[in-house]
Design an enzyme around this catalytic site. Structure first.
Site, mmCIF file in Angstrom:
data_model
loop_
_atom_site.group_PDB
_atom_site.id
_atom_site.type_symbol
_atom_site.label_atom_id
_atom_site.label_comp_id
_atom_site.label_asym_id
_atom_site.label_seq_id
_atom_site.Cartn_x
_atom_site.Cartn_y
_atom_site.Cartn_z
ATOM 1 C CG ASP A 127 -1.997 -1.405 0.964
ATOM 2 O OD1 ASP A 127 -2.048 -1.533 -0.237
ATOM 3 O OD2 ASP A 127 -2.425 -1.274 2.299
ATOM 4 C CG ASP A 145 -6.052 -1.496 -0.902
ATOM 5 O OD1 ASP A 145 -6.597 -3.202 -1.005
ATOM 6 O OD2 ASP A 145 -5.220 -1.451 -0.608
#
Length: 175
Positions: A127, A145
């Site tokens: 991320d 995501d």
């Protein structure tokens, strides 16, 4: 078995998401100039894109989207679950008839597969999109995501819109 054209659209959306997700992760990891991504410290800021608003920051997400259920113990269970979800959605795409539903399915499939690739490859999901400096959105996320989030929102919207439309037989019965 012939795959309907509309299902191919879902698979196309999924493929685009996987490609964009993996390209952006490779780009961000490559910008650290290390031989192994494991050498990048957690919280390492690659760049401050918009000061005080958007940064690219390294986070190793061992949980699901936005770091939920983190800890790393469930790496293979989460991978298996994500593959099961992607497979179920791929089957659902064969039955889908509405464009919004197909787009939603494709986005969720692509996001799930993008994150599974990381989980298998690294043991965590990479991320890096970080809006936490704003104080409004504390999570760090990635393209996969985002695709999952938008896909789920579209699934909900499609469901609500489909409920408002009368079924084909109902419209004639009320007339």
């Amino acid at each position: 078995m012939k795959i309907p054209r509309i299902a191919w659209a879902a698979y196309g959306f999924a493929l685009v998401v996987v490609i964009l997700d993996q390209i952006t992760k490779a780009w961000i990891l490559g910008s650290a100039d290390v031989s192994d991504p494991a050498l990048i410290p957690g919280g390492y800021r690659f760049a401050e894109v918009i000061p005080g608003i958007l940064s690219f920051t390294m986070v190793r997400n061992t949980g699901v989207s936005f770091g939920l259920f983190g800890g790393g113990e469930a790496r293979w269970a989460l991978s298996g679950f994500s593959i099961l979800v992607a497979g179920t959605l791929a089957w659902w795409a064969l039955k889908a008839e509405r464009r919004m539903l197909v787009a939603a399915i494709g986005l969720v499939i692509g996001g799930a597969i993008g994150n599974v690739i990381d989980r298998i490859r690294f043991g965590y999901v990479v991320d890096f999109v970080d809006f936490s400096q704003t104080g409004l959105f504390p999570w760090v996320f990635n393209v996969a995501d985002s695709a999952i989030t938008v896909g789920v929102a579209l699934l909900i919207l499609d469901s609500v819109m489909a409920e408002k439309k009368p079924a084909v037989g109902e419209a004639h019965e009320k007339a």
